[in-house]
Design an enzyme around this catalytic site. Structure first.
Site, PDB file in Angstrom:
ATOM      1  N   GLU A  56       0.852  -1.187   0.000  1.00  0.00           N
ATOM      2  CA  GLU A  56       0.000   0.000   0.000  1.00  0.00           C
ATOM      3  C   GLU A  56       0.883   1.230   0.000  1.00  0.00           C
ATOM      4  O   GLU A  56       1.928   1.261   0.663  1.00  0.00           O
ATOM      5  CB  GLU A  56      -0.923   0.036   1.218  1.00  0.00           C
ATOM      6  CG  GLU A  56      -1.772   1.305   1.270  1.00  0.00           C
ATOM      7  CD  GLU A  56      -2.903   1.270   2.274  1.00  0.00           C
ATOM      8  OE1 GLU A  56      -3.772   2.154   2.211  1.00  0.00           O
ATOM      9  OE2 GLU A  56      -2.925   0.352   3.115  1.00  0.00           O
ATOM     10  N   CYS A 245      -6.744   1.270   2.540  1.00  0.00           N
ATOM     11  CA  CYS A 245      -7.651   2.412   2.627  1.00  0.00           C
ATOM     12  C   CYS A 245      -7.641   3.294   1.387  1.00  0.00           C
ATOM     13  O   CYS A 245      -8.664   3.879   1.035  1.00  0.00           O
ATOM     14  CB  CYS A 245      -7.313   3.248   3.855  1.00  0.00           C
ATOM     15  SG  CYS A 245      -7.822   2.477   5.409  1.00  0.00           S
ATOM     16  N   ASN A 377     -12.657  -3.052   0.294  1.00  0.00           N
ATOM     17  CA  ASN A 377     -11.637  -3.097   1.343  1.00  0.00           C
ATOM     18  C   ASN A 377     -12.196  -2.510   2.636  1.00  0.00           C
ATOM     19  O   ASN A 377     -12.534  -1.333   2.686  1.00  0.00           O
ATOM     20  CB  ASN A 377     -10.407  -2.287   0.910  1.00  0.00           C
ATOM     21  CG  ASN A 377      -9.375  -2.179   2.020  1.00  0.00           C
ATOM     22  OD1 ASN A 377      -8.616  -3.109   2.258  1.00  0.00           O
ATOM     23  ND2 ASN A 377      -9.336  -1.042   2.714  1.00  0.00           N
ATOM     24  N   GLU A 378     -12.344  -3.333   3.643  1.00  0.00           N
ATOM     25  CA  GLU A 378     -12.684  -2.887   5.003  1.00  0.00           C
ATOM     26  C   GLU A 378     -13.934  -2.017   5.062  1.00  0.00           C
ATOM     27  O   GLU A 378     -13.982  -1.029   5.809  1.00  0.00           O
ATOM     28  CB  GLU A 378     -11.508  -2.143   5.626  1.00  0.00           C
ATOM     29  CG  GLU A 378     -10.301  -3.006   5.890  1.00  0.00           C
ATOM     30  CD  GLU A 378      -9.226  -2.293   6.712  1.00  0.00           C
ATOM     31  OE1 GLU A 378      -9.509  -1.179   7.205  1.00  0.00           O
ATOM     32  OE2 GLU A 378      -8.138  -2.860   6.854  1.00  0.00           O
TER      33      GLU A 378
END
Length: 825
Positions: A56, A245, A377-378
């Site tokens: 990331e 994120c 994602n999340e």
């Protein structure tokens, strides 16, 4: 700590007397533990891709990191959208007339800004960290795009405070936009270099670049060699990219050259391919600009170079990481689904296809061989996410049925979001679910059996992000102990990656991290060394084995009580602590001030106001104040709490031993998106239970915590909010045995995360014919040891052990990870 169980005739009394009493017929050497290998059963198959790396762009992992570009803000696109202190000339120093312009004279519609340099003017770039790093004798490729109405000589120089670093280079710009190049050869080594470009006559400049010639694999627009080689040395089975994120935060709208070019957009792969001078920059979720010089093509190429399976992740139009918004725009959803189908074509399509042709034009006519793709994602909105995920999945499976579409389970290892997403994933028979969690070392030592009970016929697990919350060797030991459980459950846990991967030491948004670096050096953390040991010695199949355990020592939850806030102003009143038998331990309505409370210097602004205890600093984090006795147990804590202003809610602490060892009920945490009970052990936190409770500003809440033994019940306005029993055992001795089919070796992997050596009898099972000598790799260090640029106390040591037999004894050092490779004759 309590003594372990002793076998083979050693008595506890003899131990305490300092002598060894051996019963007749027993082996002469006492044993703390036993490991018994069961060769009659077959364990889980382990895929070659099980362990991989999660990449990331956080901690300056791309620009200023893995991406080898040495010039910061090379295209003058920095903006307050990226960081409040940025300007288009951030990292540049101008002399003379130097104006950044955004008009029709630009280089490209997706590369808006350019620099207008007047006659005799110059600009100097300071690079990243301390400056531009060069090594004596190495070559560096300089380039820029320029246009000039009259021929304009442009002189490029490399220097530091001491003087010149290389012979100056000169190019002449003529006419419209064109790319000009030159090469420097460093005359000496420096980490504080500066690149200056001076114009003899007026000229427009853009994309001022300096690359080391010696990139990874020698690729143009390539990767920093030492960092790429450290990743390659892990022997990763997959590369997950472009992040967590930053994938699904920000606007999901496309780049708009007319009005939204600086807008914070989610990471969209089409922005990142094609000529670098035509890639639009973007605001990174982590607070800086990302140039997209390292884009999807480069990620695919890097995965291929290191022999890893590429695993990209695309946004599902539901933001995560505290933003929690779902986009309700059918046309936008349709466009993103088509973009995802185009991505698969870019990766796998023939050169006759539109996107396969684009890949070939960039230099790779052969397909990249994409097999797995993550969507989302999340996300904290499980139903909204899953509704959109199903549409992505249906479209992908209809056109590309061989692609495994990966879903996720939210941002934590437990809680209502996690439970709901797993239910949705199971009901829809999703192939694979991405789990993420960061926890304390204790949590990892307590949860080795996490996947033992997972449904073998349900979705497989991709453990896409996990780490123990620091970079000390004690953290790496806990992670290693946990990894033995991942391997034992390799039929369920198909992929696993520690995260984050990279951290520039001067730009840290998150710790822990696996690989650290500055301008000239890089070093692996303690976790890097344990990950590399497991990843390079995984094996192909688990051989079932069982170890004796360490007796647990646990008593009731004990400790004082506390109040805290996080980026919030809150008022507390009517605090009462009562023993289980009704005895009053603490009563405080703050009529007589706050003398019963202890506060730490610099932790918020606490004062009695209007008969309540108020913390008024909305910027302060973790403002804990405490009261009572550390020996308290079996009590009820009641308090009234009111949020006055700020981002979150309030925290009520119990079982407080000190600021690094406590429990707290965090209501309205994570920007008031969820609530949880968090346990902090030695400064590292883990969530025990959680839900989506949010806290209203100005409303008074009655909170009650009942502590009984190791059981805790929590009440919000008289209604039970939740309960838990904190009775999991932190086992410091863990093992797994695997077989390497290529060599026939048994690999006995043992983690001893305690201060005593573990003398162990190992029984390889009936029928085994081991060679007498084993290859041994050991990681052993003090638990607080941490690798740095200047010292790496955590590093592997290779040796041999000559005492292998069907049954033999081995002493595993204190605080160690040990791999024994045993050949069979």
């Amino acid at each position: 700590m309590a003594r372990r169980r002793w076998r083979l005739g050693l008595t506890l009394g003899a131990l305490l007397a300092g002598t060894l009493a051996v019963t007749p017929g027993a082996a002469a050497e006492p044993t703390d533990y036993t490991i018994d290998v069961d060769r009659t059963r077959t364990g889980a198959q382990i895929d070659d891709s099980m362990y991989g790396v999660f990449y990331e762009d956080i901690n300056r992992a791309a620009d200023g990191g893995l991406y080898a570009e040495l010039v910061q803000n090379r295209s003058f696109e920095y903006s307050t959208a990226d960081h409040k202190d940025y300007t288009p000339l951030t990292s540049w120093k101008a002399s003379g007339t130097a104006d950044v312009k955004d008009d029709a004279g630009r280089l490209h519609t997706r590369n808006r800004n350019y620099l207008a340099l007047g006659a005799g003017a110059s600009v100097t770039n300071s690079g990243y960290n301390t400056g531009i790093a060069v090594q004596k004798g190495k070559r560096y490729d300089f380039s820029l795009w320029a246009r000039a109405e009259q021929p304009a000589a442009l002189t490029a120089t490399l220097q530091d405070a001491t003087g010149s670093l290389a012979q100056a280079r000169r190019v002449t710009a003529r006419g419209g936009w064109a790319k000009y190049t030159a090469t420097f050869t460093a005359a000496r080594t420096s980490t504080t270099g500066r690149l200056t470009v001076a114009a003899e006559r007026p000229a427009a400049l853009d994309m001022i670049s300096l690359f080391p010639r010696d990139t990874y694999k020698g690729r143009a627009n390539g990767l920093r060699k030492d960092l790429a080689e450290k990743i390659e040395a892990l022997n990763p089975g997959f590369l997950r990219f472009p992040g967590g994120c930053l994938v699904n935060t920000g606007s999901h709208e496309a780049y708009d050259a007319q009005s939204n070019w600086q807008r914070k957009r989610s990471y969209q792969w089409k922005d990142t391919v094609g000529p670098v001078e035509q890639r639009a920059t973007n605001a990174n979720f982590w607070g800086y600009n990302q140039s997209y010089g390292l884009g999807y093509y480069e990620y695919f190429q890097f995965a291929e170079d290191i022999g890893a399976m590429p695993l990209p992740v695309v946004p599902a139009l539901v933001t995560g990481c505290g933003q929690n918004q779902a986009t309700d725009d059918p046309a936008l959803l349709k466009r993103h689904i088509q973009d995802t189908l185009d991505l698969i074509e870019f990766a796998n399509g023939p050169v006759t296809s539109a996107w396969g042709k684009k890949r070939a034009q960039m230099g790779h006519p052969e397909p990249f061989g994409l097999t797995h793709l993550g969507v989302g994602n999340e996300e904290n909105l499980p139903d909204e996410f899953f509704a959109r995920f199903k549409e992505f999945r249906a479209a992908i499976e209809a056109k590309y049925p061989d692609i495994t579409v990966v879903s996720n389970s939210g941002p934590d290892d437990t809680g209502s979001t996690f439970d709901r997403l797993w239910q949705l994933n199971r009901d829809a028979k999703v192939d694979m679910v991405d789990e993420h969690y960061y926890n304390s070392p204790q949590w990892f030592l307590e949860n080795n059996d996490r996947y033992d009970s997972y449904d073998r016929s349900g979705p497989k697990v991709f453990l896409g992000e996990y780490a123990s919350l620091d970079n000390k060797f004690s953290n790496a030991l806990a992670e290693a102990a946990y990894m033995t459980g991942l391997e034992r459950n390799a039929d369920v846990v198909k992929l696993a990656s520690y995260a984050p991967l990279l951290a520039n030491k001067d730009y840290v948004q998150w710790k822990p991290d696996m690989i650290w670096f500055d301008n000239a050096r890089s070093w692996g953390s303690a976790s890097y060394e344990t990950q590399k040991l497991f990843m390079r010695n995984t094996g192909d199949q688990v051989v079932p084995s069982k170890a004796s355990t360490t007796p647990a020592t646990s008593g009731p939850i004990t400790g004082a009580v506390g109040l805290s806030t996080w980026a919030t102003s809150a008022a507390y009143d009517d605090v009462r602590v009562t023993a289980a038998d009704g005895t009053s331990l603490l009563t405080d309505d703050f009529t007589d001030g706050d003398s019963q409370w202890t506060r730490a210097a610099g932790r918020g602004s606490w004062a009695v106001q209007d008969g309540a205890f108020v913390q008024s600093d909305e910027t302060a984090e973790n403002t804990l104040v405490t009261a009572g006795d550390k020996a308290w147990q079996n009590y009820d804590l009641k308090v009234k709490a009111t949020k006055k202003s700020g981002k979150e809610g309030f925290m009520v602490a119990f079982g407080v031993k000190d600021t690094g060892n406590l429990y707290w009920w965090n209501l309205g945490g994570w920007n008031n998106t969820q609530s949880a009970v968090e346990k902090t052990a030695d400064g590292a936190k883990q969530s025990l239970i959680q839900d989506n409770t949010k806290i209203e500003t100005g409303r008074s809440y009655d909170l009650e915590v009942k502590v009984r033994g190791r059981q805790v019940a929590l009440y919000l306005d008289g209604e039970k909010w939740g309960e838990f029993t904190d009775d999991k055992k932190a086992e410091p001795f863990r093992q797994v045995v695997t077989r390497d089919k290529a060599t026939g070796d048994l690999i006995v992997k043992v983690v001893n995360a305690q201060s005593d050596a573990a003398r162990t009898r190992i029984d390889l099972g009936a029928g085994s014919k081991p060679a007498p000598t084993a290859e041994v790799t050991t990681l052993a260090a003090a638990p607080d040891a941490e690798n740095t640029a200047d010292a790496q106390p955590v590093k592997p040591k290779d040796s041999t052990f000559d005492g292998v037999d069907t049954t033999f004894s081995y002493t595993f050092p204190a605080h160690s990870v040990t791999f024994l490779r045993i050949k069979e004759e």
